[in-house]
Enzyme design. Structure first.
Site, PDB file in Angstrom:
ATOM      1  N   LYS A  83       0.800  -1.221   0.000  1.00 35.94           N
ATOM      2  CA  LYS A  83       0.000   0.000   0.000  1.00 35.94           C
ATOM      3  C   LYS A  83       0.838   1.279   0.000  1.00 35.94           C
ATOM      4  CE  LYS A  83      -4.404  -1.344   0.206  1.00 35.94           C
ATOM      5  NZ  LYS A  83      -5.490  -0.838  -0.651  1.00 35.94           N
ATOM      6  N   ASP A 131      -9.456  -0.485   5.809  1.00 38.70           N
ATOM      7  CA  ASP A 131      -9.487  -1.732   6.569  1.00 38.70           C
ATOM      8  C   ASP A 131      -8.172  -1.955   7.292  1.00 38.70           C
ATOM      9  OD1 ASP A 131     -12.090  -2.905   5.996  1.00 38.70           O
ATOM     10  OD2 ASP A 131     -11.409  -3.022   3.934  1.00 38.70           O
TER      11      ASP A 131
END
Length: 404
Positions: A83, A131
């Site tokens: 990410k 999340d």
């Protein structure tokens, strides 16, 4: 023989033929020029290094395949997942645009790290819903480049993931409902407070930042291409998906680079959060209902990213869904392998899908998998929740990783 694993497989009825060009609709989302800019910027960040591409010959033999390669993102910038390539890059791009608009000056990440325009940047706030991994990346980017950060998590995100985000100095707000509810809350609060949303999903009127996120992800795909054995290409790619950004970035990069030589591309989702599968069935972006209560927390998304769908609608060759047990089995398979690999529950979806397909003769046939197949997987996270990892695998990551 591979073990039978319950799954659903949907060959994409709208899949582009092998000779179909990477067209204008796809280039509007991801293209070589934007990739070159992202790669040039990220490669200059402190601590950048390509993550390893790990060969898994024992697992390939056991599954009846020629080769399996696993792109291990667990060490990316010390964040434990891929990410950082997306969220942090999008934070930089957003800040650079704001500085240019307010001062007329073009800046690079090194300028911000050095404190240039510190006062201006400190007055800006970035926010997103997450999340876990995307929020950690955005928070890391905000700390690295000097702006304020507020991250929204929904009620089932683990305490370990909440703390990992807070450790980068972000304010973390827990909201009721699921991931998609937290996306809406972040957008509403940002509009009210004048903050900047750095989301990894797109929706009507919001595409520029998610495009930057996805273009950053393509750095990982390009690294993998460069790391493959000389003269060898994969025949298949299996990749996990939440809103679709990761899958679309990989699909688009291989399609644009390789054209007709690109691998067959299979998108894998949790059966309890299969918005892309549902969209493929319907022929349009479709909301997947329910609580999205999968153990694969990073994939627990009910609404497709519109620009990701713009690539995957015709770029994906097939869509799959898998149960949670399949992800746990894949985590344990990697932990017990040679070499052993630490992989989190959201990072093994592609492998879990491959294992499921190889355990079913009809799925093997429909996907063209056989003893000559060479499969590329993207392990998008390590033990980003160490407590949960130890619980699922039966031992902590430190007991799995080989001693240097």
């Amino acid at each position: 023989m591979p073990t039978a694993i319950p799954h659903r497989l949907l060959p994409n009825p709208r899949a582009a033929g092998r000779d179909a060009p990477y067209g204008a609709d796809q280039r509007a989302v991801l293209n070589e020029n934007a990739f070159a800019e992202a790669q040039g910027e990220i490669a200059r960040w402190p601590g950048y290094a390509p993550t390893p591409l790990v060969g898994l010959p024992g697992l390939a033999r056991d599954l009846g395949l020629d080769a399996i390669w696993y792109k291990d993102e667990s060490g990316r910038f010390g964040l434990g997942s891929f990410k950082a390539l997306g969220g942090a890059y999008a934070v930089f791009r957003l800040l650079a645009r704001e500085i240019a608009a307010r001062t007329g000056e073009t800046v690079g990440a090194a300028d911000l790290v050095a404190g240039r325009h510190r006062d201006l940047v400190a007055g800006l706030t970035v926010t997103c819903a997450t999340d876990g991994n995307h929020g950690r990346s955005v928070a890391w980017g905000a700390r690295t480049f000097g702006c304020r950060c507020v991250i929204y998590i929904h009620e089932t995100v683990s305490e370990g993931r909440r703390q990992a985000i807070a450790d980068f100095g972000a304010e973390v707000v827990r909201t009721p409902g699921n991931y998609d509810d937290s996306v809406r809350r972040a957008a509403d609060d940002a509009a009210r407070n004048g903050w900047f949303v750095v989301s990894d999903t797109s929706y009507p009127g919001y595409v520029d930042v998610p495009r930057d996120v996805m273009q950053g992800y393509a750095v990982m795909a390009d690294e993998a291409l460069a790391q493959l054995p000389a003269g060898t290409l994969p025949t298949h790619i299996f990749v996990q998906a939440g809103v679709g950004g990761l899958a679309a970035a990989i699909c688009g990069h291989f399609w644009e680079r390789l054209g007709a030589d690109r691998p067959r591309f299979v998108v894998v989702e949790p059966e309890k959060a299969a918005c892309l599968y549902a969209s493929a069935e319907a022929g349009r972006p479709t909301v997947f209902p329910g609580a999205l209560d999968t153990i694969m927390a990073g994939l627990a998304c009910g609404e497709v990213s519109l620009i990701a769908w713009q690539v995957l609608d015709t770029g994906a060759d097939a869509f799959m869904t898998i149960p949670d047990d399949a992800a746990i089995a894949a985590m344990r398979e990697l932990a017990a392998g040679a070499p052993p690999v630490v992989a989190g529950e959201s990072g093994v979806g592609g492998l879990a899908g491959l294992m499921a397909a190889m355990g079913d003769a009809d799925s093997r046939r429909r996907l063209g998998l056989d003893a000559g197949s060479r499969v590329l997987l993207f392990g998008s996270e390590g033990d980003t929740d160490p407590t949960l990892y130890a619980e699922l695998v039966g031992r902590p990551a430190a007991a799995v990783r080989p001693v240097a």
